[in-house]
Design a protein around this motif. Structure first.
Motif, PDB file in Angstrom:
ATOM      1  N   ARG A   4      20.104 -15.118  10.254  1.00  0.00           N
ATOM      2  CA  ARG A   4      19.587 -14.771   8.930  1.00  0.00           C
ATOM      3  C   ARG A   4      19.673 -15.975   7.996  1.00  0.00           C
ATOM      4  NH1 ARG A   4      19.265  -9.585   6.674  1.00  0.00           N
ATOM      5  NH2 ARG A   4      20.456  -8.922   8.479  1.00  0.00           N
ATOM      6  N   GLU A   5      20.766 -16.732   8.093  1.00  0.00           N
ATOM      7  CA  GLU A   5      20.946 -17.907   7.238  1.00  0.00           C
ATOM      8  C   GLU A   5      19.891 -18.974   7.548  1.00  0.00           C
ATOM      9  OE1 GLU A   5      23.431 -16.435   9.017  1.00  0.00           O
ATOM     10  OE2 GLU A   5      24.307 -15.390   7.300  1.00  0.00           O
ATOM     11  N   LEU A  51      12.810 -20.576   4.772  1.00  0.00           N
ATOM     12  CA  LEU A  51      11.921 -20.055   3.737  1.00  0.00           C
ATOM     13  C   LEU A  51      11.915 -20.988   2.529  1.00  0.00           C
ATOM     14  CD1 LEU A  51      12.704 -16.233   3.824  1.00  0.00           C
ATOM     15  CD2 LEU A  51      10.620 -17.371   4.608  1.00  0.00           C
ATOM     16  N   VAL A  52      13.077 -21.548   2.216  1.00  0.00           N
ATOM     17  CA  VAL A  52      13.185 -22.484   1.098  1.00  0.00           C
ATOM     18  C   VAL A  52      12.577 -23.831   1.463  1.00  0.00           C
ATOM     19  CG1 VAL A  52      14.814 -23.762  -0.354  1.00  0.00           C
ATOM     20  CG2 VAL A  52      15.229 -21.349   0.159  1.00  0.00           C
TER      21      VAL A  52
END
Length: 111
Positions: free
Chosen positions: A12-13, A19-20
């Motif tokens: 998830r991290e 995404l960033v």
């Protein structure tokens, strides 16, 4: 060199980070494999149970395991599943060798 097919999931991290700041993970995987004398043949993002699939060559199981352990230890990927693949020519040789030794093999419980 042996060929390996690896599937895995991003944590998830890792997904939040990409995404960033989107990145082409094939480049990082290629650099990692090069450190163990290997080569990336293909890297694919996939749908379904796994997020990615890669096809690679490495000198041997120990070197491929080292690369996989390094990747797994990064905490960016999880659930790595690796399969050793043979070419059809290698498989033909295996079948030929098996045909020579199979008659002497007794199955479990066989008389």
């Amino acid at each position: 060199m042996p060929i390996y097919i690896t599937q895995g999931r991003y944590t998830r991290e890792a997904i939040k980070g990409m995404l960033v700041k989107p990145e082409d993970r094939a480049e990082a995987v290629q650099r990692l494999l090069a450190k163990v004398g290997g080569k990336l043949i293909g890297y694919y993002v996939t749908f379904g149970d796994y997020d990615f699939l890669l096809v690679a060559e490495a000198p041997d199981n120990t070197q491929m395991a080292a690369a996989l352990l390094a990747a797994g230890g990064s905490a960016g990927v999880t659930d790595l599943k690796t399969t050793v693949a043979m070419t059809s020519i290698e498989a033909k040789g295996a079948f030929a060798a098996a045909s020579d030794i199979a008659p002497g093999f007794r199955a479990p419980g066989g008389l």
